[in-house]
Design a protein around this motif. Structure first.
Motif, PDB file in Angstrom:
ATOM      1  N   GLU A   1       0.822  -1.214   0.000  1.00 41.53           N
ATOM      2  CA  GLU A   1       0.000   0.000   0.000  1.00 41.53           C
ATOM      3  C   GLU A   1       0.851   1.257   0.000  1.00 41.53           C
ATOM      4  OE1 GLU A   1      -3.590   0.541   2.412  1.00 41.53           O
ATOM      5  OE2 GLU A   1      -3.322  -1.534   3.045  1.00 41.53           O
ATOM      6  N   SER A   2       2.022   1.200   0.622  1.00 52.58           N
ATOM      7  CA  SER A   2       2.862   2.397   0.724  1.00 52.58           C
ATOM      8  C   SER A   2       3.542   2.730  -0.593  1.00 52.58           C
ATOM      9  CB  SER A   2       3.928   2.199   1.807  1.00 52.58           C
ATOM     10  OG  SER A   2       4.876   1.210   1.421  1.00 52.58           O
ATOM     11  N   LEU A   3       3.571   1.808  -1.534  1.00 56.18           N
ATOM     12  CA  LEU A   3       4.288   2.036  -2.791  1.00 56.18           C
ATOM     13  C   LEU A   3       3.633   3.111  -3.651  1.00 56.18           C
ATOM     14  CD1 LEU A   3       5.230  -1.635  -3.771  1.00 56.18           C
ATOM     15  CD2 LEU A   3       6.655   0.082  -2.642  1.00 56.18           C
ATOM     16  N   SER A   4       2.326   3.334  -3.458  1.00 50.88           N
ATOM     17  CA  SER A   4       1.652   4.349  -4.277  1.00 50.88           C
ATOM     18  C   SER A   4       2.151   5.756  -3.957  1.00 50.88           C
ATOM     19  CB  SER A   4       0.135   4.271  -4.088  1.00 50.88           C
ATOM     20  OG  SER A   4      -0.219   4.599  -2.752  1.00 50.88           O
ATOM     21  N   PHE A   5       2.806   5.927  -2.796  1.00 50.64           N
ATOM     22  CA  PHE A   5       3.351   7.230  -2.424  1.00 50.64           C
ATOM     23  C   PHE A   5       4.723   7.473  -3.062  1.00 50.64           C
ATOM     24  CE2 PHE A   5       0.330   6.254   0.907  1.00 50.64           C
ATOM     25  CZ  PHE A   5      -0.288   7.473   1.158  1.00 50.64           C
ATOM     26  N   LEU A   6       5.319   6.429  -3.622  1.00 51.69           N
ATOM     27  CA  LEU A   6       6.664   6.545  -4.188  1.00 51.69           C
ATOM     28  C   LEU A   6       6.549   6.819  -5.681  1.00 51.69           C
ATOM     29  CD1 LEU A   6       8.400   3.611  -2.287  1.00 51.69           C
ATOM     30  CD2 LEU A   6       8.257   6.032  -1.655  1.00 51.69           C
ATOM     31  N   ALA A   7       6.513   8.078  -6.032  1.00 56.66           N
ATOM     32  CA  ALA A   7       6.320   8.486  -7.421  1.00 56.66           C
ATOM     33  C   ALA A   7       7.323   9.581  -7.774  1.00 56.66           C
ATOM     34  CB  ALA A   7       4.900   8.986  -7.633  1.00 56.66           C
ATOM     35  N   GLU A   8       7.452   9.822  -9.071  1.00 55.01           N
ATOM     36  CA  GLU A   8       8.343  10.877  -9.551  1.00 55.01           C
ATOM     37  C   GLU A   8       7.585  12.154  -9.880  1.00 55.01           C
ATOM     38  OE1 GLU A   8      10.522   9.261 -12.825  1.00 55.01           O
ATOM     39  OE2 GLU A   8      11.247   7.525 -11.682  1.00 55.01           O
ATOM     40  N   ASP A   9       6.320  12.205  -9.495  1.00 55.74           N
ATOM     41  CA  ASP A   9       5.456  13.327  -9.856  1.00 55.74           C
ATOM     42  C   ASP A   9       5.911  14.633  -9.214  1.00 55.74           C
ATOM     43  OD1 ASP A   9       3.709  11.531 -11.211  1.00 55.74           O
ATOM     44  OD2 ASP A   9       2.846  10.974  -9.286  1.00 55.74           O
ATOM     45  N   VAL A  10       5.498  15.725  -9.849  1.00 59.74           N
ATOM     46  CA  VAL A  10       5.665  17.059  -9.271  1.00 59.74           C
ATOM     47  C   VAL A  10       4.275  17.575  -8.919  1.00 59.74           C
ATOM     48  CG1 VAL A  10       7.804  17.544 -10.494  1.00 59.74           C
ATOM     49  CG2 VAL A  10       5.623  18.138 -11.560  1.00 59.74           C
ATOM     50  N   TYR A  11       4.220  18.540  -8.022  1.00 62.13           N
ATOM     51  CA  TYR A  11       2.935  18.982  -7.491  1.00 62.13           C
ATOM     52  C   TYR A  11       2.835  20.504  -7.557  1.00 62.13           C
ATOM     53  CZ  TYR A  11       3.273  14.255  -5.769  1.00 62.13           C
ATOM     54  OH  TYR A  11       3.435  12.899  -5.701  1.00 62.13           O
ATOM     55  N   ASP A  12       1.647  20.964  -7.892  1.00 63.00           N
ATOM     56  CA  ASP A  12       1.402  22.397  -8.024  1.00 63.00           C
ATOM     57  C   ASP A  12       1.101  22.985  -6.649  1.00 63.00           C
ATOM     58  OD1 ASP A  12       0.704  24.960  -8.645  1.00 63.00           O
ATOM     59  OD2 ASP A  12      -1.018  24.435  -9.909  1.00 63.00           O
ATOM     60  N   THR A  13       2.044  23.718  -6.111  1.00 65.83           N
ATOM     61  CA  THR A  13       1.880  24.339  -4.794  1.00 65.83           C
ATOM     62  C   THR A  13       1.669  25.849  -4.887  1.00 65.83           C
ATOM     63  OG1 THR A  13       4.287  24.542  -4.600  1.00 65.83           O
ATOM     64  CG2 THR A  13       3.271  22.572  -3.646  1.00 65.83           C
ATOM     65  N   SER A  14       1.401  26.352  -6.091  1.00 65.42           N
ATOM     66  CA  SER A  14       1.347  27.802  -6.290  1.00 65.42           C
ATOM     67  C   SER A  14       0.252  28.466  -5.455  1.00 65.42           C
ATOM     68  CB  SER A  14       1.159  28.129  -7.774  1.00 65.42           C
ATOM     69  OG  SER A  14      -0.002  27.507  -8.294  1.00 65.42           O
ATOM     70  N   ALA A  15      -0.923  27.857  -5.372  1.00 67.44           N
ATOM     71  CA  ALA A  15      -2.015  28.462  -4.604  1.00 67.44           C
ATOM     72  C   ALA A  15      -1.672  28.506  -3.120  1.00 67.44           C
ATOM     73  CB  ALA A  15      -3.310  27.692  -4.827  1.00 67.44           C
ATOM     74  N   ALA A  16      -1.091  27.432  -2.594  1.00 67.10           N
ATOM     75  CA  ALA A  16      -0.699  27.405  -1.187  1.00 67.10           C
ATOM     76  C   ALA A  16       0.406  28.421  -0.910  1.00 67.10           C
ATOM     77  CB  ALA A  16      -0.248  26.006  -0.789  1.00 67.10           C
ATOM     78  N   GLU A  17       1.344  28.532  -1.829  1.00 72.61           N
ATOM     79  CA  GLU A  17       2.443  29.485  -1.638  1.00 72.61           C
ATOM     80  C   GLU A  17       1.937  30.929  -1.685  1.00 72.61           C
ATOM     81  OE1 GLU A  17       5.106  28.263  -4.688  1.00 72.61           O
ATOM     82  OE2 GLU A  17       5.780  26.479  -3.607  1.00 72.61           O
ATOM     83  N   ALA A  18       0.960  31.199  -2.547  1.00 71.54           N
ATOM     84  CA  ALA A  18       0.375  32.540  -2.611  1.00 71.54           C
ATOM     85  C   ALA A  18      -0.316  32.880  -1.300  1.00 71.54           C
ATOM     86  CB  ALA A  18      -0.603  32.634  -3.775  1.00 71.54           C
ATOM     87  N   HIS A  19      -1.043  31.917  -0.738  1.00 72.10           N
ATOM     88  CA  HIS A  19      -1.690  32.161   0.549  1.00 72.10           C
ATOM     89  C   HIS A  19      -0.656  32.392   1.644  1.00 72.10           C
ATOM     90  CE1 HIS A  19      -4.322  31.887   3.990  1.00 72.10           C
ATOM     91  NE2 HIS A  19      -3.594  30.890   4.453  1.00 72.10           N
ATOM     92  N   ALA A  20       0.392  31.569   1.670  1.00 72.37           N
ATOM     93  CA  ALA A  20       1.428  31.718   2.694  1.00 72.37           C
ATOM     94  C   ALA A  20       2.072  33.102   2.631  1.00 72.37           C
ATOM     95  CB  ALA A  20       2.483  30.626   2.525  1.00 72.37           C
ATOM     96  N   ARG A  21       2.352  33.571   1.426  1.00 73.54           N
ATOM     97  CA  ARG A  21       2.926  34.914   1.280  1.00 73.54           C
ATOM     98  C   ARG A  21       1.967  35.977   1.809  1.00 73.54           C
ATOM     99  NH1 ARG A  21       4.634  32.792  -3.714  1.00 73.54           N
ATOM    100  NH2 ARG A  21       2.850  33.775  -4.759  1.00 73.54           N
ATOM    101  N   ALA A  22       0.687  35.806   1.519  1.00 71.79           N
ATOM    102  CA  ALA A  22      -0.312  36.805   1.919  1.00 71.79           C
ATOM    103  C   ALA A  22      -0.434  36.920   3.437  1.00 71.79           C
ATOM    104  CB  ALA A  22      -1.668  36.459   1.315  1.00 71.79           C
ATOM    105  N   VAL A  23      -0.206  35.807   4.155  1.00 74.72           N
ATOM    106  CA  VAL A  23      -0.350  35.845   5.619  1.00 74.72           C
ATOM    107  C   VAL A  23       1.012  35.854   6.324  1.00 74.72           C
ATOM    108  CG1 VAL A  23      -2.612  34.746   5.562  1.00 74.72           C
ATOM    109  CG2 VAL A  23      -0.560  33.315   5.777  1.00 74.72           C
ATOM    110  N   GLY A  24       2.088  35.921   5.553  1.00 79.40           N
ATOM    111  CA  GLY A  24       3.419  36.040   6.148  1.00 79.40           C
ATOM    112  C   GLY A  24       4.008  34.758   6.699  1.00 79.40           C
ATOM    113  N   LEU A  25       3.623  33.614   6.132  1.00 78.05           N
ATOM    114  CA  LEU A  25       4.175  32.333   6.574  1.00 78.05           C
ATOM    115  C   LEU A  25       5.411  31.982   5.759  1.00 78.05           C
ATOM    116  CD1 LEU A  25       1.044  30.036   7.088  1.00 78.05           C
ATOM    117  CD2 LEU A  25       2.541  30.989   8.851  1.00 78.05           C
ATOM    118  N   VAL A  26       6.450  31.520   6.426  1.00 80.28           N
ATOM    119  CA  VAL A  26       7.684  31.099   5.769  1.00 80.28           C
ATOM    120  C   VAL A  26       8.025  29.690   6.234  1.00 80.28           C
ATOM    121  CG1 VAL A  26      10.136  31.570   5.418  1.00 80.28           C
ATOM    122  CG2 VAL A  26       8.522  33.469   5.645  1.00 80.28           C
TER     123      VAL A  26
END
Length: 363
Positions: free
Chosen positions: A301-326
């Motif tokens: 079951e744990s093998l499905s987490f082992l991938a070469e994929d990339v993930y779109d974090t742009s929305a989360a990063e925009a929110h973090a910048r807006a609230v001052g999270l680093v």
């Protein structure tokens, strides 16, 4: 504190992420946490909150259960504005019905309860970063057929399959009933960035334990396998800030540290820090799937987490910048987490027996 004072409801408050979120929220808000056996667990949870910068005077631990209609609550909590749904069964080897009862049906119970709050501002659903692919989000408008559900669980296993089904079910419920939602999808969560403290071993923590004990001769995947990480204290601050911005409504926010090294490099770095020998081989996933689990020590079951994929974090990063999270530096955070695991002899929490502990309790 009285039920009529509560502003925020958090399911899964006794779990790994839930504990840190309760500490973060109770700095400024009155929070209720529905849990099973509330009377026996309230004092320990309050002590944790106080020890981690929160204020237990703003915490109300009440009897509740996400597997029950209306969350099993006897009070209505009319003033609740934000509902965080973190409760889930997180373990490999679950039965399908057991996983669905908590992770799918429990999520719908939480969404239904949230919708009934007259002052609701946001329903915040905790998903997972593997749900950020278009294929995982497709079909949210219609119910899964039995054939599609069987295929989902056959491919992912009970835990991950139930989380995918839960995500689709909540999205569909929100669209049909007008529920104002945000989904936060974290990657694998490690300990506090400042102390390394954790209450969870399942997943990456078990791999570190195997490495420390000299039982990790090989890794599954490839040199490009990406198993991203995020610290629990950063994730708690991120979650607490989500309802404060209207822009996060109806968004999927993928929270992970893009600076996480690829898995083999990550493990080699941990091995060097712990002064242990790194794995000698990286075995293709196809080969590992063919070998007996007793030989590889890897749950399929744990093998499905082992991938070469990339993930779109742009929305989360925009929110973090807006609230001052680093985000804290990932390399230092990983080293502190590993040091904590070793210092506590890989126990999930002080006083616990060694072994696995769910990331979010069924509360």
């Amino acid at each position: 504190m009285r039920a009529c004072d509560v502003e925020v409801m958090v399911t899964g408050g006794t779990g790994f992420i839930g504990r840190w979120l309760l500490a973060e929220l109770t700095r400024t808000k009155a929070v209720a946490a529905p849990v099973r056996r509330a009377r026996q667990r309230a004092a320990e949870l309050a002590a944790f909150v106080d020890a981690h910068g929160g204020d237990s005077r703003r915490l109300l631990v009440v009897e509740g259960d996400v597997e029950a209609a209306s969350l099993g609550l006897s009070e209505r909590f009319e003033q609740v504005r934000d509902v965080y749904h973190l409760a889930a069964r997180f373990a490999f080897g679950l039965g399908v019905q057991e996983a669905r009862r908590c992770n799918v049906e429990g999520s719908l119970h939480a969404a239904e309860w949230a919708l009934g709050r007259p002052h609701l501002r946001r329903f915040v659903y905790l998903g997972g970063y593997r749900m950020m692919h278009a294929s995982a989000r497709s079909g949210a408008e219609s119910a899964l057929t039995q054939r599609a559900r069987d295929r989902l669980y056959r491919h992912h296993g009970a835990y991950e399959g139930s989380k995918h089904e839960s995500f689709l079910a909540v999205r569909r419920f929100a669209a049909e009933r007008g529920l104002r939602w945000t989904a936060v999808h974290p990657s694998s969560v490690i300990g506090d960035s400042r102390t390394g403290e954790t209450t969870q071993l399942t997943g990456v923590g078990e791999m570190v334990e195997q490495l420390w004990r000299g039982r990790l001769p090989a890794l599954a995947g490839s040199e490009r396998t990406f198993l991203p990480l995020v610290t629990v204290d950063y994730l708690a601050r991120f979650l607490a800030s989500v309802p404060e911005r209207p822009e996060t409504a109806e968004q999927d926010l993928c929270v992970l540290d893009q600076a996480t090294p690829r898995l083999p490099a990550l493990v080699r770095g941990i091995a060097a820090h712990l002064r242990r020998s790194p794995p000698a081989w990286v075995l293709p996933l196809g080969l590992v799937r063919l070998l007996p689990e007793a030989l590889t020590g890897v749950t399929r079951e744990s093998l499905s987490f082992l991938a070469e994929d990339v993930y779109d974090t742009s929305a989360a990063e925009a929110h973090a910048r807006a609230v001052g999270l680093v985000m804290p530096p990932i390399h230092a955070s990983v080293e502190r987490w590993c040091d904590y695991l070793v210092a506590t002899r890989f126990r999930a929490a002080p006083g616990d027996a060694p072994g696995r502990r769910p990331a979010s309790s069924v509360a």
